[in-house]
Design a protein around this motif. Sequence first.
Motif, PDB file in Angstrom:
ATOM      1  N   LEU A   1     -12.567  31.196 121.562  1.00 36.48           N
ATOM      2  CA  LEU A   1     -11.194  31.547 121.192  1.00 36.48           C
ATOM      3  C   LEU A   1     -10.175  30.776 122.017  1.00 36.48           C
ATOM      4  N   PHE A   2     -10.499  30.465 123.276  1.00 31.66           N
ATOM      5  CA  PHE A   2      -9.628  29.596 124.063  1.00 31.66           C
ATOM      6  C   PHE A   2      -9.506  28.230 123.386  1.00 31.66           C
ATOM      7  N   TYR A   3     -10.650  27.656 123.015  1.00 31.29           N
ATOM      8  CA  TYR A   3     -10.639  26.348 122.360  1.00 31.29           C
ATOM      9  C   TYR A   3      -9.879  26.401 121.036  1.00 31.29           C
ATOM     10  N   ARG A   4     -10.089  27.452 120.265  1.00 28.34           N
ATOM     11  CA  ARG A   4      -9.396  27.583 118.976  1.00 28.34           C
ATOM     12  C   ARG A   4      -7.887  27.667 119.187  1.00 28.34           C
ATOM     13  N   GLU A   5      -7.476  28.393 120.202  1.00 27.79           N
ATOM     14  CA  GLU A   5      -6.041  28.516 120.496  1.00 27.79           C
ATOM     15  C   GLU A   5      -5.437  27.161 120.845  1.00 27.79           C
ATOM     16  N   LEU A   6      -6.250  26.278 121.429  1.00 25.20           N
ATOM     17  CA  LEU A   6      -5.788  24.944 121.805  1.00 25.20           C
ATOM     18  C   LEU A   6      -5.947  23.946 120.668  1.00 25.20           C
ATOM     19  N   GLY A   7      -6.356  24.428 119.485  1.00 29.11           N
ATOM     20  CA  GLY A   7      -6.416  23.575 118.311  1.00 29.11           C
ATOM     21  C   GLY A   7      -7.685  22.770 118.144  1.00 29.11           C
ATOM     22  N   VAL A   8      -8.744  23.121 118.852  1.00 21.74           N
ATOM     23  CA  VAL A   8     -10.012  22.389 118.747  1.00 21.74           C
ATOM     24  C   VAL A   8     -10.815  22.931 117.566  1.00 21.74           C
ATOM     25  N   GLY A   9     -11.360  22.039 116.752  1.00 16.41           N
ATOM     26  CA  GLY A   9     -12.148  22.435 115.590  1.00 16.41           C
ATOM     27  C   GLY A   9     -13.508  23.000 115.969  1.00 16.41           C
ATOM     28  N   LEU A  10     -14.088  23.782 115.062  1.00 13.86           N
ATOM     29  CA  LEU A  10     -15.356  24.442 115.354  1.00 13.86           C
ATOM     30  C   LEU A  10     -16.492  23.445 115.629  1.00 13.86           C
ATOM     31  N   ASP A  11     -16.543  22.372 114.863  1.00  8.81           N
ATOM     32  CA  ASP A  11     -17.608  21.388 115.081  1.00  8.81           C
ATOM     33  C   ASP A  11     -17.526  20.802 116.479  1.00  8.81           C
ATOM     34  N   ARG A  12     -16.297  20.513 116.919  1.00  6.45           N
ATOM     35  CA  ARG A  12     -16.113  19.948 118.257  1.00  6.45           C
ATOM     36  C   ARG A  12     -16.430  20.990 119.331  1.00  6.45           C
ATOM     37  N   ILE A  13     -16.037  22.247 119.092  1.00  8.90           N
ATOM     38  CA  ILE A  13     -16.351  23.314 120.050  1.00  8.90           C
ATOM     39  C   ILE A  13     -17.865  23.448 120.204  1.00  8.90           C
ATOM     40  N   LYS A  14     -18.562  23.430 119.084  1.00 14.30           N
ATOM     41  CA  LYS A  14     -20.019  23.551 119.118  1.00 14.30           C
ATOM     42  C   LYS A  14     -20.640  22.396 119.900  1.00 14.30           C
ATOM     43  N   GLU A  15     -20.095  21.205 119.696  1.00 11.51           N
ATOM     44  CA  GLU A  15     -20.591  20.018 120.412  1.00 11.51           C
ATOM     45  C   GLU A  15     -20.341  20.150 121.908  1.00 11.51           C
ATOM     46  N   ILE A  16     -19.121  20.585 122.275  1.00 14.77           N
ATOM     47  CA  ILE A  16     -18.759  20.718 123.694  1.00 14.77           C
ATOM     48  C   ILE A  16     -19.638  21.753 124.383  1.00 14.77           C
ATOM     49  N   MET A  17     -19.741  22.938 123.759  1.00 11.52           N
ATOM     50  CA  MET A  17     -20.443  24.041 124.405  1.00 11.52           C
ATOM     51  C   MET A  17     -21.960  23.889 124.315  1.00 11.52           C
ATOM     52  N   GLY A  18     -22.408  23.023 123.437  1.00  5.08           N
ATOM     53  CA  GLY A  18     -23.835  22.765 123.322  1.00  5.08           C
ATOM     54  C   GLY A  18     -24.335  21.680 124.251  1.00  5.08           C
ATOM     55  N   ASP A  19     -23.400  21.017 124.931  1.00  2.84           N
ATOM     56  CA  ASP A  19     -23.771  19.954 125.867  1.00  2.84           C
ATOM     57  C   ASP A  19     -24.536  20.566 127.048  1.00  2.84           C
ATOM     58  N   PRO A  20     -25.688  19.996 127.400  1.00  3.80           N
ATOM     59  CA  PRO A  20     -26.466  20.532 128.535  1.00  3.80           C
ATOM     60  C   PRO A  20     -25.676  20.571 129.843  1.00  3.80           C
ATOM     61  N   ASP A  21     -24.661  19.699 129.970  1.00  6.27           N
ATOM     62  CA  ASP A  21     -23.855  19.649 131.190  1.00  6.27           C
ATOM     63  C   ASP A  21     -22.611  20.526 131.109  1.00  6.27           C
ATOM     64  N   TYR A  22     -22.503  21.341 130.058  1.00  6.21           N
ATOM     65  CA  TYR A  22     -21.312  22.183 129.891  1.00  6.21           C
ATOM     66  C   TYR A  22     -21.183  23.147 131.065  1.00  6.21           C
ATOM     67  N   ASP A  23     -19.982  23.208 131.616  1.00  8.37           N
ATOM     68  CA  ASP A  23     -19.689  24.052 132.770  1.00  8.37           C
ATOM     69  C   ASP A  23     -18.582  25.019 132.375  1.00  8.37           C
ATOM     70  N   GLY A  24     -18.916  26.309 132.248  1.00 12.50           N
ATOM     71  CA  GLY A  24     -17.954  27.302 131.797  1.00 12.50           C
ATOM     72  C   GLY A  24     -16.766  27.462 132.726  1.00 12.50           C
ATOM     73  N   VAL A  25     -16.999  27.421 134.025  1.00 14.77           N
ATOM     74  CA  VAL A  25     -15.900  27.579 134.988  1.00 14.77           C
ATOM     75  C   VAL A  25     -14.961  26.372 134.916  1.00 14.77           C
ATOM     76  N   ARG A  26     -15.541  25.190 134.844  1.00 14.58           N
ATOM     77  CA  ARG A  26     -14.706  23.987 134.721  1.00 14.58           C
ATOM     78  C   ARG A  26     -13.898  24.040 133.435  1.00 14.58           C
TER      79      ARG A  26
END
Length: 251
Positions: free
Chosen positions: A53-78
């Motif tokens: 929902l943070f990403y959606r509020e910033l205008g990021v599309g679902l496909d891109r969100i899935k790609e970002i959060m699916g990255d093995p190096d994804y860091d939630g705090v960062r």
Amino acid sequence: MEYTVQKLGRLAGVSARTLRFYDEVGILKPARISSSGYRIYGAAEVDRLQQILFYRELGVGLDRIKEIMGDPDYDGVRALRLHREELLERRGRLDALIANVERTIGAREGGTKMSDEEKFEGFKDKLIADNEAKYGAEMRAKYGDGTIDRSNAKLRGMSEADYAEMNKLADEVHAALAEAFKAGDPEGEAARRTAELHKQWLSYSWGSYDKEAHAGLAQMYVDDERFKAYYEKEPGMTAFLRDAIVAYTRQ
């Protein structure tokens, strides 16, 4: 604590249908399925939904969100820190627009006069920020930071008259494209006029015109769904614009 679809939807302010869709596309899977067949979400899923929902509020599309959060190096705090920076920047832009409105009210009620430049403070910065958020990564990768920074600086320094003319040209490009698309010939006169108007529109942000870059940008419109959505008023219209621009640059 665990939540069903209905309870999580009420908690987060999203519909049950949205949560089921997120499950279907694989962006937010439930922790488990109950013996009764209900989706059950736990703490990890709640945190993930918050990030989505943070990403959606910033205008990021679902496909891109899935790609970002699916990255093995994804860091939630960062990611949260980046969200905070983006939201603070957005607040700054809104504060600038609010200040502009207040000065305009004061000027029209007989206060101090505003210069033409002051009347547009906030608008151009918002346009630049929105473009960076939507297309910045791709454009910088393709054309380099220097080119994009110079383009942004040119836009910031634009006069009131030039800013109005740039927006007028954008509307003219759309109108000409619709007419040319009906004619059906990407090498015809109507298509050539559309490409020429598009070139003129680009001149307000580009330092100098380059045919190869113009053709490359047109191809990006087709390849990137976000660009495509801007021109695709009818199926095939963006590809037609690309063909018209390519034909124009070959003349």
